[in-house]
Structure formats: structure tokens, C-alpha cells
Motif scaffolding. Structure first.
Motif, PDB file in Angstrom:
ATOM      1  N   LEU A   1      53.561  -5.166  37.333  1.00 55.42           N
ATOM      2  CA  LEU A   1      52.341  -4.908  36.386  1.00 55.42           C
ATOM      3  C   LEU A   1      52.919  -4.084  35.130  1.00 55.42           C
ATOM      4  O   LEU A   1      52.580  -4.324  34.128  1.00 55.42           O
ATOM      5  CB  LEU A   1      51.377  -4.022  37.029  1.00 55.42           C
ATOM      6  N   GLY A   2      53.634  -3.030  35.408  1.00 55.49           N
ATOM      7  CA  GLY A   2      54.330  -2.103  34.587  1.00 55.49           C
ATOM      8  C   GLY A   2      55.214  -3.090  33.608  1.00 55.49           C
ATOM      9  O   GLY A   2      55.226  -3.141  32.316  1.00 55.49           O
ATOM     10  N   PHE A   3      55.913  -4.035  34.176  1.00 60.28           N
ATOM     11  CA  PHE A   3      56.850  -4.954  33.400  1.00 60.28           C
ATOM     12  C   PHE A   3      56.119  -5.639  32.252  1.00 60.28           C
ATOM     13  O   PHE A   3      56.358  -5.910  31.336  1.00 60.28           O
ATOM     14  CB  PHE A   3      57.562  -5.742  34.505  1.00 60.28           C
TER      15      PHE A   3
ATOM     16  N   LEU B   1      52.816  -6.101  25.501  1.00 61.14           N
ATOM     17  CA  LEU B   1      52.558  -5.239  24.356  1.00 61.14           C
ATOM     18  C   LEU B   1      53.668  -5.281  23.459  1.00 61.14           C
ATOM     19  O   LEU B   1      53.673  -4.919  22.255  1.00 61.14           O
ATOM     20  CB  LEU B   1      52.256  -3.983  24.854  1.00 61.14           C
ATOM     21  N   SER B   2      55.006  -5.647  23.865  1.00 64.69           N
ATOM     22  CA  SER B   2      56.184  -5.288  22.929  1.00 64.69           C
ATOM     23  C   SER B   2      56.463  -6.705  22.277  1.00 64.69           C
ATOM     24  O   SER B   2      57.301  -7.083  21.543  1.00 64.69           O
ATOM     25  CB  SER B   2      57.314  -4.915  23.516  1.00 64.69           C
ATOM     26  N   SER B   3      55.592  -7.815  22.773  1.00 65.69           N
ATOM     27  CA  SER B   3      56.127  -9.365  22.177  1.00 65.69           C
ATOM     28  C   SER B   3      55.749  -9.379  20.784  1.00 65.69           C
ATOM     29  O   SER B   3      54.766  -8.915  20.375  1.00 65.69           O
ATOM     30  CB  SER B   3      55.210 -10.260  23.150  1.00 65.69           C
ATOM     31  N   VAL B   4      56.717  -9.776  20.026  1.00 71.03           N
ATOM     32  CA  VAL B   4      56.874  -9.882  18.635  1.00 71.03           C
ATOM     33  C   VAL B   4      55.582 -10.758  18.301  1.00 71.03           C
ATOM     34  O   VAL B   4      54.885 -10.916  17.229  1.00 71.03           O
ATOM     35  CB  VAL B   4      58.221 -10.550  18.030  1.00 71.03           C
ATOM     36  N   ARG B   5      55.405 -11.747  19.034  1.00 69.13           N
ATOM     37  CA  ARG B   5      54.406 -12.762  18.747  1.00 69.13           C
ATOM     38  C   ARG B   5      53.005 -12.260  18.698  1.00 69.13           C
ATOM     39  O   ARG B   5      52.200 -12.797  18.219  1.00 69.13           O
ATOM     40  CB  ARG B   5      54.503 -13.925  19.708  1.00 69.13           C
TER      41      ARG B   5
ATOM     42  N   PRO C   1      53.780  -0.107  18.020  1.00 69.74           N
ATOM     43  CA  PRO C   1      54.863   0.611  18.260  1.00 69.74           C
ATOM     44  C   PRO C   1      54.221   2.056  18.784  1.00 69.74           C
ATOM     45  O   PRO C   1      54.919   2.585  19.876  1.00 69.74           O
ATOM     46  CB  PRO C   1      55.750   0.928  17.011  1.00 69.74           C
ATOM     47  N   ALA C   2      53.181   2.516  18.237  1.00 71.14           N
ATOM     48  CA  ALA C   2      52.613   3.844  18.721  1.00 71.14           C
ATOM     49  C   ALA C   2      52.228   3.741  20.277  1.00 71.14           C
ATOM     50  O   ALA C   2      52.422   4.659  20.860  1.00 71.14           O
ATOM     51  CB  ALA C   2      51.489   4.438  17.973  1.00 71.14           C
ATOM     52  N   LEU C   3      51.640   2.680  20.510  1.00 75.15           N
ATOM     53  CA  LEU C   3      51.007   2.436  21.874  1.00 75.15           C
ATOM     54  C   LEU C   3      52.285   2.464  22.803  1.00 75.15           C
ATOM     55  O   LEU C   3      51.998   2.924  24.008  1.00 75.15           O
ATOM     56  CB  LEU C   3      50.388   1.140  21.838  1.00 75.15           C
ATOM     57  N   LEU C   4      53.286   1.557  22.434  1.00 74.42           N
ATOM     58  CA  LEU C   4      54.640   1.488  23.473  1.00 74.42           C
ATOM     59  C   LEU C   4      55.053   2.858  23.783  1.00 74.42           C
ATOM     60  O   LEU C   4      55.639   3.202  24.732  1.00 74.42           O
ATOM     61  CB  LEU C   4      55.305   0.541  22.819  1.00 74.42           C
ATOM     62  N   VAL C   5      55.066   3.664  22.601  1.00 71.08           N
ATOM     63  CA  VAL C   5      55.511   5.058  22.758  1.00 71.08           C
ATOM     64  C   VAL C   5      55.002   5.829  23.778  1.00 71.08           C
ATOM     65  O   VAL C   5      55.489   6.752  24.610  1.00 71.08           O
ATOM     66  CB  VAL C   5      55.998   5.724  21.458  1.00 71.08           C
ATOM     67  N   ALA C   6      53.681   5.737  23.567  1.00 67.94           N
ATOM     68  CA  ALA C   6      52.757   6.638  24.442  1.00 67.94           C
ATOM     69  C   ALA C   6      52.658   6.122  25.626  1.00 67.94           C
ATOM     70  O   ALA C   6      51.988   7.034  26.541  1.00 67.94           O
ATOM     71  CB  ALA C   6      51.459   6.659  23.463  1.00 67.94           C
ATOM     72  N   LEU C   7      52.773   4.958  26.154  1.00 71.94           N
ATOM     73  CA  LEU C   7      52.478   4.593  27.405  1.00 71.94           C
ATOM     74  C   LEU C   7      53.055   5.501  28.420  1.00 71.94           C
ATOM     75  O   LEU C   7      52.310   5.836  29.266  1.00 71.94           O
ATOM     76  CB  LEU C   7      53.001   3.163  27.530  1.00 71.94           C
TER      77      LEU C   7
ATOM     78  N   GLY D   1      59.439  -0.949  35.777  1.00 72.81           N
ATOM     79  CA  GLY D   1      58.992  -2.025  35.041  1.00 72.81           C
ATOM     80  C   GLY D   1      58.902  -1.840  33.547  1.00 72.81           C
ATOM     81  O   GLY D   1      59.314  -2.738  32.676  1.00 72.81           O
ATOM     82  N   TYR D   2      58.444  -0.745  33.113  1.00 71.59           N
ATOM     83  CA  TYR D   2      58.473  -0.149  31.670  1.00 71.59           C
ATOM     84  C   TYR D   2      59.951  -0.525  31.134  1.00 71.59           C
ATOM     85  O   TYR D   2      60.213  -1.084  30.051  1.00 71.59           O
ATOM     86  CB  TYR D   2      57.741   1.054  31.235  1.00 71.59           C
ATOM     87  N   GLY D   3      60.727   0.210  31.899  1.00 71.35           N
ATOM     88  CA  GLY D   3      62.312   0.239  31.542  1.00 71.35           C
ATOM     89  C   GLY D   3      63.011  -1.080  31.515  1.00 71.35           C
ATOM     90  O   GLY D   3      63.659  -1.435  30.639  1.00 71.35           O
ATOM     91  N   LEU D   4      62.662  -1.823  32.419  1.00 72.76           N
ATOM     92  CA  LEU D   4      63.066  -3.220  32.439  1.00 72.76           C
ATOM     93  C   LEU D   4      62.669  -4.047  31.448  1.00 72.76           C
ATOM     94  O   LEU D   4      63.458  -4.843  30.701  1.00 72.76           O
ATOM     95  CB  LEU D   4      63.017  -3.811  34.015  1.00 72.76           C
ATOM     96  N   ALA D   5      61.369  -3.966  30.943  1.00 77.62           N
ATOM     97  CA  ALA D   5      60.733  -4.714  30.024  1.00 77.62           C
ATOM     98  C   ALA D   5      61.458  -4.295  28.893  1.00 77.62           C
ATOM     99  O   ALA D   5      61.404  -5.338  27.797  1.00 77.62           O
ATOM    100  CB  ALA D   5      59.221  -4.693  29.954  1.00 77.62           C
ATOM    101  N   LEU D   6      61.891  -3.098  28.407  1.00 75.65           N
ATOM    102  CA  LEU D   6      62.165  -2.861  27.281  1.00 75.65           C
ATOM    103  C   LEU D   6      63.758  -2.606  27.180  1.00 75.65           C
ATOM    104  O   LEU D   6      64.358  -2.221  26.165  1.00 75.65           O
ATOM    105  CB  LEU D   6      61.610  -1.362  26.617  1.00 75.65           C
TER     106      LEU D   6
END
Lengths: 258, 570
Positions: free
Chosen positions: B51-53, B59-63, B76-82, B151-156
Motif C-alpha cells: 500500500l505504501g509502495f 503520487l510520484s508518477s510523472v504521467r 511535490p509538497a504532498l510527497l514530502v509531507a507523507l 514501501g515509501y522508501g522503495l517507491a522513491l
């Protein structure tokens, strides 16, 4: 004591086995109307197991428990209608008041509501709880819970009354009151079976006593019968039968070593 | 070795032995059950990791950048704040649960009298109990924070530094809420009786959960896109530099992107957590012993209650029905007095209110102006869902609610079936009462034919009766009578079997009732459709089938439950 008729409480070769452990081993005895029967034994001897089999809380591995002639396993409702039971640690519904609790018990025993209410008030008065009758049971001390449990057990005038350590946690006045109530109930023909560790109570109150050890009933009779003509107290008889005297020797031995 | 350290070693060893015995010295069935639970738990952990991933990846998808910008989301603000938002949720949840946990551990453990009279420092007892509480907090952290953050770390594509700092942050996190929780617990118990305090905290916990959910639903815009944008802005606002959760979040984000200021935030967070834990325990420990003595010496508050209604004015049913009535009356008295029971109703009632509001006002989901069949289906569906949520807890905990006082029913001359019927009758009540309210509103607001409304209500009540009986019976077949915490009243078997069979029955009987009502509903679907003999035949089969399955649901499970109850030993 009233006339001895057919036994109201009859344990017939009651046996309870847990895995390899025999908690009660062919325990047989009878309690007649008007009789107070004391059930004695060291801790873990099988007293509570036997009582629980008699009142239907435990199913015997073999043997039968008869209440008023009804086998509690085969005709549980008829047998249970005759029973009153007070456990040693009465767990009661904490969020009912004392009056509501008695009303609840009366409903379970199908008593006439008006009659049950009168009887409930009498019992609350008797146990000096009338002014706490509208307080939640959850706020009561152990002794007060014991009294409420007793009131609940007495409200339907049981014919076979079982009490597990009835005086534990009670003040002397309440303990005396319970003794008086038991005597009165016995005089009205109720068969009473009680377990106790206080041998003085058993000696003074009980018409007969049974001593259980290691799950086996090793002696039954009046205190005089158990004495076999000697002048020893019930404590001496109890220790002689259950092997308590050896502790004294062990104690002396350890004192010598020290 | 100091006496405190020695005592802590002894207490920890004893706790370890108890834990090991709990796992190993149980029946094979319970061991198998534990292994199954463990497997489910591992699946749960994997789920939160994915789920985290996937949320982060999405949310980080360029598309998605343009699409998100259109809905007002600052990507970007949302990704930083998660991470900061997640840590805030964890800290709040941990603080609230730690108050309840501290009250249980520091004031209600069975071994307290024994420990506090033993010749060991009170401090060691206090710290040992706090460590016990910490174990629970770390398990919470593992599920809700560690896995989603991995999951967050792996996704980014974060590097090794992120995965090294993450355990340090996780280890430090429960220290603050645990110390704070213990401090608040000791404070609360100076003014509120302990049992009441535990009940009130339970209610507060539920209200907080509700606040979060409905706050996010109601305070933002009504359209989907607006709501999403509003929620995203709200999450981004949680990353404030003066909040401890932001220190943890910024630490993780910093070391993840190679910004070494992240290490500074990590250091601040860990030191702050340590200081708060040390200071908090020091202050609380001083207050603990005297507080415990006050609690141990006091019972429940003495409170005069209105006397029960005079017995002679109540009409009592005869035979076993009278006994079942006695049980229902007793439960109706006890339920509102125990706040722990009321908690069970907060969520379904709030959902009821929320759905009503949506039905009345929302242009997307409202029923006004819809076709009659949709209105009927929505009304019945919402009414049944709300009633079943209210009823399920009552049904499954029916027997277990008696707890250790169940012996009273065991020694009474009452048939086990009467006990199950009594409990089922109480649990069924929401269906006719709340169901009537919901269907009446459907009729008024949706303009539904009252006859159809009445039929809908009947369907809710009948299917509810079968479902409630099944759930009550399996709750009776597998009761938990030695519970200490109310949330542990439902056994695994009762929960699984009751829900599975209950809902299976509900779907089957609902389908059969739908068939039985075809002569009424078919003309609504297509006014030109004639009621041919085939329709009547299908309806007849549906009616017979519904009667049959409901008859079975009302009798067979009760028999199973009653037989198991009769075999219960105590």
C-alpha cells in the motif's frame, strides 16, 4: 434437624478426570433433608470439583449427581430448580444494582415478580444491604458481593443448598449471620453442603462431615464417629487422615538444619 | 548490580516465561489457530508495505502530474509531507492507546498487589510495566508505520541511509506516547474512578476516529476532485517544523534524498523522544505508588440509581419465554450503563447519520428523483447495512458479555436454547426499529410507494432475524467468558463462522426475496411487462426458498449453539 427421608443431594461414584489427573475418584455420599454436610479437604483435594459436578457446572467423567432424585445430567432443569449455589469468589454482573440483580435471578427461576420483590427486600434487610440496594454491584466489596450472591441463592428457597467457603472474606457478624441462616434453612428441610477450611465451623455446624484427599472421599460421618472414641479435635482427625502431621516433622527437621 | 536493575531482570524473565508458556502450553487447536493468525498478520504486513509502495508510486508518477495539478494537488509538497502525516497519525494513535494501556498495565494487572508488596523498588515495577506497554506499541508501529515507510522508501528509490535511519526513528517513536500516556493515566486516575476512566477513554478513541473520518469527508468540497484536492492540502499542512512528527518525517525524507540536514532532524527527534521518556517516567513514577494506593483502596463510585420498576407492574411472559425476557431486560439495563458497550454503537450510528445526510443532500448519491427500484434497493441496502453493523456486535458477544458471571445462568433452571433466544432477540431489535426509521425516510425522501417501503422493511426485519440468529448462535457455541478487555469478547471461530454463514445466508435469502417480489418490482422496471404465470411461478419458488432458508437459519444454528453451551464446563 428434621427427619431424614430420601437424600436431596446424592453423589454416586462421581469421577472427574482431566487428562492423566483424577480430580475426583468415585466420590459417593448423600445429604438428607435438614442435614448440614461439611466437605473438608486440603487445597486441590477435589472439593470444588465435586460441588461443581453436583450442581451441573462440570460434567462427571463417570458416576451420577442426583438432586431431589433428579439426575442433573438427564433432567437438568428439574434438578437445578431445587439448587442454590454460592461460589467462593462470586462473580456477579457489575452493572446491575443489588435489587435489579435479585429481580434478574427471580426471573431466571420463574418466581412470581411481586413475591420475589418482597422476598428480595427481606433478604436485603437481613443482610443490612437495603440502603445499598440501588447501588451497582460492581462497587461492592467482597463481603457485600458474598451477601448479594447469598441473597440470590436464597430468593427461591432452595431445597439443596451448596456453599463453597461461605465465610471467607466476611466480618464476624456476617459470618455469624450466615451460620444462623444455614441453621434456619436446615430446620426447614433444606439439605446443605458446604466446603470450608475452618474446621471449627465444620465441627460446630455440620451434622456430618466428609473428608476428601487426592480426589478420594476418605472418611464420612459425624465428628464423633470420626473420632472413633478418642478425644482428638476435628483438626487432629483431619491432619491424621490427610497426612498433615508430617509437615510438623519436616518443619522440625528444617529448624534443626537451620 | 543495583536493586532496580536486578528486579527488572527478574520481572522481564518472568514476563518472557509467561509469554512462552502462552504460546507453547496450549492445545494443538490453539497452536494451529495462532499460526493461522500469524500468517494473516504477515499478509497484513505485506499489504501495508505494498500500500505504501503503490500510493507513493502513484503520487510520484510523472504521467499524473498534470492531472493532479488540475485537481489542486501540489504533488511535490504532498510527497514530502507523507511521512510527517503518517508519523502524526501514529503518534496520536499511540498516545491515545498508551493511556488505556498504561491504566491496564499500571493499575489493573493481576500481579500488582504481589509485586508492590515484594521487596523490590516500586520504580522497577513501574518500568517493567512500561516496557510491557512498549511491546504493544512497537507491534502497532510495525504494521502502521514501518511497512508503509519501507514501501515509501522503495517507491522513491531511496538509498541505504534511509533504511538505516528508519529503524532508529521507529525505535524512538513509542517512547514519547508511552511516557505521556502513563503520565496522563496517573493524572486521570486521581480524579476519575479507574473503571470509568477506561470506559471514557474507549469512547474518546472512537470519537477521535470518527472525527478523522468524517472531518475529511465533510469539511472538504462535495465533488470528488475538490475533495481529493482539499485532502491533499490538509495532509501537506501537517508537515510543520514545530511538530515532532515533522522532525521524524523530515529526517526520513532528508536522508532519503541525500540532504544531510535530515540527520540533524533525526538527532533532534531521537534526543527529544529520549528526554521526554526519561523526564516523563521520572515524574510519573513519583506519583504512581500513591496513585495506585488510592485506586486500590477505592471501588466504583457510589451512585444512587433509580429503583427498578416495581415487579408487579411488569408483564412477564410464561415458561422459557419469560426467562428469555428476563435476560433481554437485564441486558437492556446493563448495556447503556457500560460505556464500553456504547462504543460499539458509535460507528454504525455515525454511519447512519452520515448516509442519511448523503441520501438527502448529495447530488451524486442522493435518492431524490431516482427511479423507484433504485430508491427501494438503496433504502433496503443502507438500512440493512446499518442494522447489521449495530446488531453484529450484540449478537456475537451475546453470551460472552456475561463474562465470569455466566455461572449464574449455568446453575439456573433455564434451557440453553432460551438463553440463545434471549440474546438473539436483543441483537435483532435494531432491524425492526432502525430499519423502520430508515425505510420511512426512504419513503418520504425518495417518494417511494409506502407499500414497497413496508415490504422493504419486512425484508430487512426477516433477513435480519436469520442473520442475527446465526451470529448469536455461533457466538454462543464459541464464547469467551474470561475476557479482561471487551474487544477480546469475540473468539476467532465465533467471528469467522458467524460472519461467513450470516452473510452467506443474508445474500441467499435477499436474492430469494428479490425473486419473490418480482410481481411487484417487475412493473417498476418495465411498465409494459405483464405478470405472466412464469413470473408468478418464479415468485412462488423464491418465497418458498426464502421461507425455507430463513426457517433453517432460525432453528439449526440455535440448536448447535445451545448444544455447545450445555457442554460448557466452568
Amino acid at each position: 434437624m428434621s427427619s431424614y427421608d430420601q437424600p436431596l443431594i446424592h453423589a454416586h461414584e462421581l469421577t472427574k478426570v482431566y487428562g492423566q489427573h483424577v480430580a475426583a475418584d468415585r466420590v459417593t455420599f448423600a445429604v438428607r433433608p435438614g442435614e448440614i454436610f461439611g466437605f473438608l479437604g486440603p487445597n486441590g483435594a477435589g472439593k470444588t470439583t465435586t460441588i461443581k459436578m453436583l450442581i451441573g457446572l462440570l460434567r462427571p467423567t463417570s458416576g451420577a449427581a442426583l438432586i431431589g432424585g433428579y439426575d442433573i445430567a438427564r433432567e437438568p432443569l428439574k434438578a437445578k430448580a431445587l439448587i442454590g449455589y454460592v461460589p467462593d469468589q462470586p462473580q456477579l454482573p457489575d452493572k446491575l444494582t443489588a435489587r435489579e440483580f435479585l429481580q434478574f435471578v427471580a426471573g431466571l427461576y420463574r418466581l412470581d415478580p411481586a413475591q420475589a420483590q418482597r422476598r428480595g427486600e427481606e433478604l436485603l434487610e437481613l443482610f443490612s444491604l437495603a440502603d445499598r440496594g440501588d447501588d451497582l454491584v460492581g462497587g461492592f466489596s467482597h463481603g457485600m458481593r458474598q451477601k448479594i450472591a447469598l441473597s440470590g441463592a436464597l430468593i427461591h428457597d432452595p431445597k439443596a443448598f451448596f456453599l463453597d467457603e461461605p465465610t471467607v472474606g466476611l466480618d464476624p457478624r456476617s459470618a455469624r449471620l450466615i451460620k444462623d441462616i444455614l441453621r434456619q434453612a436446615a430446620s426447614q428441610g433444606t439439605a446443605i453442603m458446604l466446603t470450608t477450611h475452618i474446621l471449627e465451623i465444620a465441627e460446630r455446624m455440620c451434622d456430618r462431615v466428609g473428608i476428601i484427599n487426592g480426589g478420594k472421599l476418605i472418611a464420612v460421618g459425624t465428628v464423633d464417629e470420626l473420632r472413633h472414641g478418642s478425644d482428638g479435635s476435628l483438626e487432629d482427625i483431619f491432619l491424621a487422615l490427610t497426612g498433615g502431621t508430617e509437615y510438623q516433622q519436616q518443619l522440625e527437621l528444617s529448624e534443626e538444619r537451620a | 548490580m543495583s536493586p532496580t536493575i536486578h528486579a527488572l531482570r527478574v520481572l522481564s524473565r518472568a514476563r518472557w516465561q509467561i509469554t512462552v508458556n502462552r504460546w507453547w502450553r496450549v492445545s494443538l487447536a490453539r497452536k494451529v489457530g495462532s499460526v493461522i493468525m500469524l500468517v494473516f498478520g504477515l499478509f497484513g504486513l505485506a499489504f501495508t508495505l505494498f500500500l505504501g509502495f503503490f500510493i507513493t508510486k502513484g503520487l510520484s508518477s510523472v504521467r499524473l502530474t498534470d492531472g493532479l495539478a488540475q485537481t489542486g494537488i501540489d504533488q511535490p509538497a504532498l510527497l514530502v509531507a507523507l511521512p510527517s502525516a503518517l508519523m502524526l497519525g501514529i503518534l496520536l494513535l499511540a498516545t491515545l492507546s498508551s493511556i488505556g494501556g498504561a491504566i491496564s498495565a499500571l493499575f489493573f494487572s493481576n500481579d500488582l498487589e504481589f509485586l508492590l508488596t515484594a521487596p523490590i523498588p516500586v520504580r522497577s515495577v513501574f518500568i517493567a510495566k512500561l516496557i510491557e506497554s512498549l511491546v504493544g506499541q512497537y507491534l502497532l508501529m510495525l504494521a502502521l508505520a514501518v511497512m508503509p515507510l519501507i514501501g515509501y522508501g522503495l517507491a522513491l528509490d531511496y538509498g541505504l541511509a534511509y533504511f538505516l535511519v528508519l529503524p532508529l526513528i521507529v525505535l524512538a517513536t513509542p517512547l514519547m506516547p508511552t511516557a505521556l500516556g502513563a503520565f496522563l493515566a496517573v493524572l486521570i486516575l486521581r480524579v476519575v474512578p479507574p473503571r470509568r476512566a477506561r470506559e471514557i477513554l474507549g469512547v474518546l478513541g472512537s470519537l477521535m476516529g470518527l472525527g478523522f473520518y468524517f472531518g475529511s469527508q465533510l469539511l472538504t468540497g462535495s465533488s470528488g476532485a475538490q475533495r481529493l484536492g482539499g485532502n491533499a492540502a490538509w495532509v501537506a499542512n501537517l508537515d510543520q517544523p514545530y511538530l515532532p512528527n515533522a522532525w521524524a518525517g523530515r529526517a526520513l525524507r532528508g536522508v532519503g534524498v541525500g540532504d544531510w540536514r535530515g540527520l540533524g532532524y533525526a538527532l533532534i527527534y531521537i534526543v527529544a523522544a529520549g528526554l521526554i521518556f526519561y523526564g516523563g517516567t521520572l515524574v510519573t513514577e513519583r506519583m504512581y505508588h500513591s496513585g495506585w494506593l488510592a485506586v486500590a483502596g477505592s471501588g466504583e463510585t457510589r451512585r444512587k440509581r433509580k429503583s427498578a420498576a416495581p415487579a408487579q407492574t411488569r408483564r412477564q411472559l410464561g415458561g422459557w419465554r419469560g426467562q428469555a425476557q428476563t435476560i433481554v431486560s437485564k441486558d437492556l439495563r446493563v448495556l447503556p450503563r457500560d460505556l464500553r458497550n456504547l462504543i460499539q454503537f458509535i460507528w454504525p450510528l455515525a454511519f447512519a447519520a452520515f448516509w442519511l445526510w448523503r441520501i438527502i443532500s448529495d447530488s451524486d448519491t442522493g435518492i431524490a428523483g431516482r427511479d423507484p427500484l433504485t430508491v427501494l434497493a438503496s433504502g433496503v441496502g443502507v438500512a440493512f447495512f446499518i442494522c447489521s453493523t449495530l446488531s453484529a456486535r450484540l449478537a456475537q458477544t451475546g453470551i460472552s458479555r456475561e463474562g465470569r458471571a455466566y455461572w449464574l445462568l449455568q446453575v439456573a433452571p433455564i434451557h440453553a436454547r432460551a438463553i440463545v433466544w434471549g440474546k438473539a432477540a436483543l441483537a435483532w431489535l435494531p432491524f425492526p426499529i432502525v430499519g423502520l426509521l430508515m425505510m420511512s425516510l426512504t419513503v418520504v425522501l425518495g417518494g417511494l410507494n409506502p407499500l414497497l417501503g413496508l415490504l422493504g422493511w419486512l425484508a430487512v426485519a426477516v433477513v435480519g432475524a436469520g442473520m442475527t440468529t446465526i451470529q448469536t448462535s455461533f457466538g454462543a457455541a464459541f464464547p469467551v467468558l474470561d475476557w479482561e478487555q471487551p474487544e477480546k469478547m469475540i473468539s476467532f471461530r465465533a467471528g469467522c463462522l458467524g460472519s461467513l454463514l450470516g452473510w452467506s445466508y443474508a445474500f441467499i435469502s435477499a436474492a430469494l426475496i428479490a425473486l419473490a417480489s418480482l410481481p411487484l418490482t417487475l412493473p417498476l422496471l418495465s411498465p409494459s411487462t405483464s405478470r405472466s404465470p412464469v413470473v408468478w411461478l418464479v415468485a412462488g419458488v423464491g418465497l418458498l426458498g426464502a421461507l425455507l432458508v430463513t426457517g433453517l437459519a432460525l432453528t439449526l444454528p440455535v440448536r448447535i449453539g445451545a448444544e455447545r453451551l450445555e457442554r460448557l464446563e466452568g
